[in-house]
Design an enzyme around this catalytic site. Structure first.
Site, PDB file in Angstrom:
ATOM      1  N   GLU A 470       0.824  -1.217   0.000  1.00  0.00           N
ATOM      2  CA  GLU A 470       0.000   0.000   0.000  1.00  0.00           C
ATOM      3  C   GLU A 470       0.858   1.267   0.000  1.00  0.00           C
ATOM      4  OE1 GLU A 470      -2.305   2.357  -0.640  1.00  0.00           O
ATOM      5  OE2 GLU A 470      -3.810   0.915   0.041  1.00  0.00           O
ATOM      6  N   ALA A 475       1.963   6.888  -0.073  1.00  0.00           N
ATOM      7  CA  ALA A 475       2.428   6.537   1.289  1.00  0.00           C
ATOM      8  C   ALA A 475       1.277   5.901   2.083  1.00  0.00           C
ATOM      9  CB  ALA A 475       3.017   7.760   1.982  1.00  0.00           C
ATOM     10  N   ASP A 542       9.882   8.667 -10.007  1.00  0.00           N
ATOM     11  CA  ASP A 542       9.089   8.176  -8.880  1.00  0.00           C
ATOM     12  C   ASP A 542       7.591   8.220  -9.216  1.00  0.00           C
ATOM     13  OD1 ASP A 542       8.953   7.447  -5.917  1.00  0.00           O
ATOM     14  OD2 ASP A 542       7.687   9.240  -6.007  1.00  0.00           O
ATOM     15  N   LYS A 546       4.783   5.124  -9.811  1.00  0.00           N
ATOM     16  CA  LYS A 546       3.457   5.024  -9.183  1.00  0.00           C
ATOM     17  C   LYS A 546       2.368   4.865 -10.247  1.00  0.00           C
ATOM     18  CE  LYS A 546       4.982   7.573  -5.137  1.00  0.00           C
ATOM     19  NZ  LYS A 546       5.334   8.893  -4.631  1.00  0.00           N
TER      20      LYS A 546
END
Ligand SMILES: NC(=O)C1=CN([C@@H]2O[C@H](COP(=O)(O)OP(=O)(O)OC[C@H]3O[C@@H](n4cnc5c(N)ncnc54)[C@H](OP(=O)(O)O)[C@@H]3O)[C@@H](O)[C@H]2O)C=CC1
Ligand SMILES: N[C@@H](CC=O)C(=O)O
Ligand code: NA
Length: 686
Positions: A470, A475, A542, A546
């Site tokens: 998760e 985050a 990054d 995601k």
């Protein structure tokens, strides 16, 4: 009393005798009329034949003498003084938290002793059963222990109603067995096949420990001691020679190195859910069951497993029924910013979890890139930093995993990867195969090559081993969970659009009113929002990771290289320079960034770095966009992420998740909540 004068037995087998109760009682009456006394001390072990020839009661004969005496005197109770505190719920040498059983029914005691527990020999119990006399096992060296009472279930019920609800009393194992499987289409409906098999087994003098035959009648399998299996296989192959040749029997297969695990309890087999719990505990400890037998007697469920799983299986089922506590052995890899914050959160919450939720989390190892700390019982999370300084050893991943997982006292292992390392991520596959659960905020595995991601997910789906991540997106925000919920309930994703980078969100939320770009980047790094190398954030990599994670989760088959990315790292700083050097040189490019920001501001707009999963067109993208100041994406502050799911159900108003999407506390919290989700999958109360 010299029991040779009273106790009369008939030899029935080389190491077995049957008492002649009628003759014995007549002789007792005679003996008593000659020796009336209140206390009688009788010899154990010896007796006579009907011809008055002295003999013994064979193995365990002293206990047997006591039980026969108890029966012929119609005693209120028989106490056997031995050197153990009583009968344990499992072998205490294998299960450290095994408990002494207060009571056992006669049948339970039989079953336990058959399956290797250090209880009375079944023969010992038979004389007292007919008069319902309880037998108590006590420790002569520890008279403070009340021992185990073996008696009729009605006595147990009268004494303690709750105990009868303990459907499973004990667990035992027998090792060094082999399974023999006789299989073929010519067996079904042919009377006499089983008789032929077991007559042949008898012929070679082998002892059959359990038998299982599926109702389809296509195969019969049974367990025999390993040392007898060769002879059994040979005799069966010879007897079924022509059936094998004709193909009516396809094979006589031997599976060596097996063990039996038996769960014993008066009512277990007839109580719904008990077997399910047993099998579930085995499945969750990643133990494969080779064969199952449950007699109609309702006292025992027997499973055959590989020998190497025997102790682990015993501990897994014992802890499920007796501790009602979910215990997990944990290994934390990467005690950097996120990893060490997680360790602090675990430290602060451990007592509450134990008390309120019956969850016992034990960190058995902490490993950084250079050194690691291992402990057999669980590392003291108050002092782990100092202990690691003092007692840390050179980091060795193989040894680390072996230590955390090889610790057989705890049936469940979880490795938490808090690094950003792709080498560590490449081991998940191997760990999951070994039955080790994996939890991570590291995006490398799920955004690496598509084939590896698909393999990992398939592996997870086929097994009871869990892989949770998760914290890889948003985050601690519930992003993966929300997406799964939509997909699993049949919604269709059209688009996922959002600000996925806490770092870039922070930078563009604060890069205004004369602020300097490089200073805002330094603030984001200081606040713990950035990746170990902030260029991973500024380059858009990054965010692209995601986007890929969410795209794949939504069923899109995309590679990282399929995502066009707008790279914000100034060209000259992209290669070679260290993180430190990059931070030092970044101010040279402040002007360039200020210009972009001012242009947007003049147009009444703000800069936002967004990622998009376009499920309709099967693609993704990552770019710096300008939004009007009243757009929801312009309203963010701090490290906020905002993620909008446009789906068939949420077509006109997207479902939005918003909140801080980076930082040590929220990220560690997200990982922690995955750990607790795992605990609840493993049986902790939810
Ligand atoms: N910061 C955030 O807000 C968020 C971070 N994440 C993810 O969390 C992870 C950790 O980030 P963060 O804590 O900031 O990073 P840090 O750089 O602070 O910590 C990384 C840790 O990993 C260790 N490490 C690196 N390589 C290895 C290796 N081969 N074997 C063992 N240990 C290794 C380092 O050890 P040593 O100290 O010995 O060098 C260090 O302890 C990253 O994957 C990141 O993407 C996810 C969501 C949010
Ligand atoms: N560096 C990342 C941390 C979370 O994944 C970010 O800034 O969002
Ligand atoms: Na998340």
């Amino acid at each position: 009393m010299d029991t040779r004068e009273v106790l009369i037995v008939n030899p029935t087998h080389a190491d077995q005798v049957d008492p002649d109760y009628l003759e014995t009682e007549q002789r007792l009456n005679k003996w008593y009329s000659l020796n009336p006394s209140k206390v009688i001390i009788a010899t154990g072990f010896i007796a006579s034949t009907p011809q008055n020839i002295p003999t013994t009661l064979k193995r365990d004969g002293s206990d047997f003498s006591a039980a026969i005496m108890g029966a012929i005197f119609r005693a209120r109770q028989v106490t056997i003084w031995t050197d153990v505190d009583g009968v344990y719920s499992a072998d205490p040498r294998k299960v450290s938290d095994a408990v002494i059983l207060k009571t056992l029914s006669y049948q339970e005691a039989w079953e336990m002793s058959y399956f290797g527990a250090n209880v009375l020999h079944p023969r010992t119990i038979s004389p007292v059963i007919r008069y319902g006399i309880p037998i108590i096992i006590r420790n002569i060296f520890n008279t403070s222990a009340s021992g185990t009472k073996i008696c009729h279930p009605s006595i147990i019920e009268n004494e303690d109603k709750k105990i009868l609800k303990d459907y499973v009393k004990g667990f035992t194992t027998i090792d060094n067995l082999a399974l023999v499987n006789v299989e073929g289409t010519g067996m079904a409906g042919v009377p006499g096949t089983a008789s032929t098999i077991f007559s042949a087994v008898k012929e070679v003098g082998a002892n059959v420990i359990m038998i299982s035959q599926a109702s389809s009648e296509h195969s019969v399998c049974f367990a025999v001691p390993e040392k007898e299996v060769k002879a059994v296989a040979e005799v069966l192959e010879s007897i079924f020679d022509s059936a094998l040749f004709a193909g009516r029997i396809s094979q006589v297969a031997v599976i060596s190195n097996c063990s039996i695990l038996a769960a014993v309890g008066q009512k277990m087999a007839s109580t719904p859910g008990v077997s399910a719990t047993l099998f579930n505990a085995l499945a969750q400890a990643n133990i494969n069951i080779l064969a199952i037998a449950q007699g109609c007697s309702e006292y025992n469920v027997t499973v055959v497993l590989k020998r190497e799983d025997s102790i682990k299986a015993l501990r897994a089922v014992h802890s499920r029924f007796y501790n009602s506590q979910t215990t997990m052995a944990m290994g934390i890899i990467g005690p950097g910013l996120i990893g060490s914050t997680l360790l602090d959160q675990l430290r602060d919450q451990a007592a509450t979890l134990k008390e309120e939720s019956n969850i016992d989390l034990r960190v058995m190892g902490i490993m950084g890139s250079k050194s690691m700390l291992l402990d057999d019982l669980g590392i003291d999370l108050v002092k782990w930093r100092e202990i690691r300084e003092e007692k840390g050893e050179v980091a060795d991943l193989e040894k680390f995993v072996q230590h955390v997982h090889g610790n057989h006292v705890i049936p469940n292992t979880v490795l938490v990867d808090c690094t950003a390392d792709s080498v560590i991520a490449s081991h998940y596959d191997d760990w999951l195969r070994k039955g080790i659960h994996v939890i991570t905020p590291n995006k490398k595995a799920n955004s690496g090559p598509l084939s590896e991601y698909l393999r990992l997910r398939a592996l997870q789906r086929q097994s009871y081993t869990h892989y949770f991540y998760e914290a890889t997106v948003g985050a601690g925000l519930p992003i993966i969970g929300t997406l799964r919920g939509l997909l699993e309930t049949g919604d269709k994703i059209l688009q996922i659009e959002g600000i996925f980078s806490g770092t870039l969100s922070y930078i563009f939320n604060n890069f205004k009113d004369g602020q300097v770009f490089s200073e805002v980047v330094a603030e984001a790094k200081e606040a713990g929002y950035t990746e170990p190398d902030p260029r991973d954030d500024l380059s858009g990599t990054d965010v692209a990771r995601k986007v890929i994670i969410l795209a794949r989760e939504s069923g899109l088959k995309l590679e990282l290289s399929d995502i066009p990315v707008e790279n914000l790292v100034p060209e000259p700083l992209r290669v070679s320079a260290s993180t430190q050097e990059f931070m030092q040189k970044l101010p040279k490019f402040d002007q360039e960034f200020s210009k972009k920001q001012e242009d947007a501001d003049t147009a009444g707009e703000v800069l936002r770095y967004v990622g998009v999963v376009d499920a309709t067109n099967q693609k993704g993208m990552v770019e710096l966009r300008r939004y009007k100041k009243d757009h929801p994406f312009a309203q963010l502050s701090g490290s906020d992420n905002i993620i909008a799911f446009t789906t068939r159900r949420y077509r006109y108003q997207p479902l939005i998740v918003r909140g801080p999407g980076a930082g040590a506390q929220v990220t560690a919290g997200g990982i922690f909540s995955d750990i607790l989700r795992l605990a609840s999958y493993l049986g902790a109360p939810s």
